[in-house]
Design a protein around this motif. Structure first.
Motif, PDB file in Angstrom:
ATOM      1  N   GLN A  12      80.772  27.142  55.102  1.00  0.00           N
ATOM      2  CA  GLN A  12      80.371  26.218  54.043  1.00  0.00           C
ATOM      3  C   GLN A  12      80.211  26.927  52.704  1.00  0.00           C
ATOM      4  N   SER A  13      79.775  28.180  52.730  1.00  0.00           N
ATOM      5  CA  SER A  13      79.584  28.917  51.480  1.00  0.00           C
ATOM      6  C   SER A  13      80.908  29.215  50.770  1.00  0.00           C
ATOM      7  N   ARG A  14      81.996  29.109  51.499  1.00  0.00           N
ATOM      8  CA  ARG A  14      83.313  29.388  50.928  1.00  0.00           C
ATOM      9  C   ARG A  14      84.019  28.132  50.418  1.00  0.00           C
ATOM     10  N   HIS A  15      83.357  26.987  50.531  1.00  0.00           N
ATOM     11  CA  HIS A  15      83.957  25.727  50.099  1.00  0.00           C
ATOM     12  C   HIS A  15      83.017  25.016  49.127  1.00  0.00           C
ATOM     13  N   ASP A  16      83.561  24.620  48.030  1.00  0.00           N
ATOM     14  CA  ASP A  16      82.789  23.888  47.028  1.00  0.00           C
ATOM     15  C   ASP A  16      83.161  22.409  47.106  1.00  0.00           C
ATOM     16  N   SER A  17      82.770  21.786  48.221  1.00  0.00           N
ATOM     17  CA  SER A  17      83.048  20.361  48.387  1.00  0.00           C
ATOM     18  C   SER A  17      81.929  19.742  49.206  1.00  0.00           C
ATOM     19  N   VAL A  18      81.871  18.425  49.188  1.00  0.00           N
ATOM     20  CA  VAL A  18      80.843  17.730  49.965  1.00  0.00           C
ATOM     21  C   VAL A  18      81.201  17.660  51.447  1.00  0.00           C
ATOM     22  N   TRP A  27      82.630  21.383  56.079  1.00  0.00           N
ATOM     23  CA  TRP A  27      83.616  22.260  56.709  1.00  0.00           C
ATOM     24  C   TRP A  27      83.014  23.153  57.790  1.00  0.00           C
TER      25      TRP A  27
END
Length: 120
Positions: free
Chosen positions: A25-31, A34
């Protein structure tokens, strides 16, 4: 003895789920969740692999029920989907449901196929 095997597997699976979820999750900037999606696919694939092998009660208790049960998380999937819908991200919520169910089934089937391929 079976309960101890389940507990031992869960003691490994639960922290691994948390750490893996946070890392992804820390590698994705989305809601979109993941991290939960990733651990649920991995757990589904592993469980599919395990159930396709010759049955061993101890292995299934430790790895199947304990580890995979703690690694995967239906409750977090449900919570995150509801949170997305409540926050107005209805498309992401619907996508989470569809890709999580289809992906989990597909990952489980791939695990079964892999076990059959390597097991003869």
């Amino acid at each position: 003895m079976t309960a101890l095997l389940v507990a031992a597997g869960a003691a490994i699976g639960a922290p691994l789920r948390y750490l893996t979820d946070r890392l992804i999750q820390s590698r994705h900037d989305s809601v979109f969740p993941w991290g939960t999606f990733g651990v649920n696919l991995a757990g589904s694939a592993l469980l599919g692999f395990l159930v396709a092998l010759p049955a061993d009660h101890a292995v299934m208790a430790l790895a199947g029920t304990g580890f995979c049960g703690a690694l995967t998380t239906y409750s977090t999937f449900s919570y995150e989907t509801l949170r997305l819908a409540e926050d107005g991200a209805r498309l992401a919520a619907a996508a989470n449901v569809v890709v999580s169910i289809a992906g989990g089934l597909g990952a489980g089937a791939c695990g079964v196929l892999l076990a059959r391929a390597v097991g003869g």
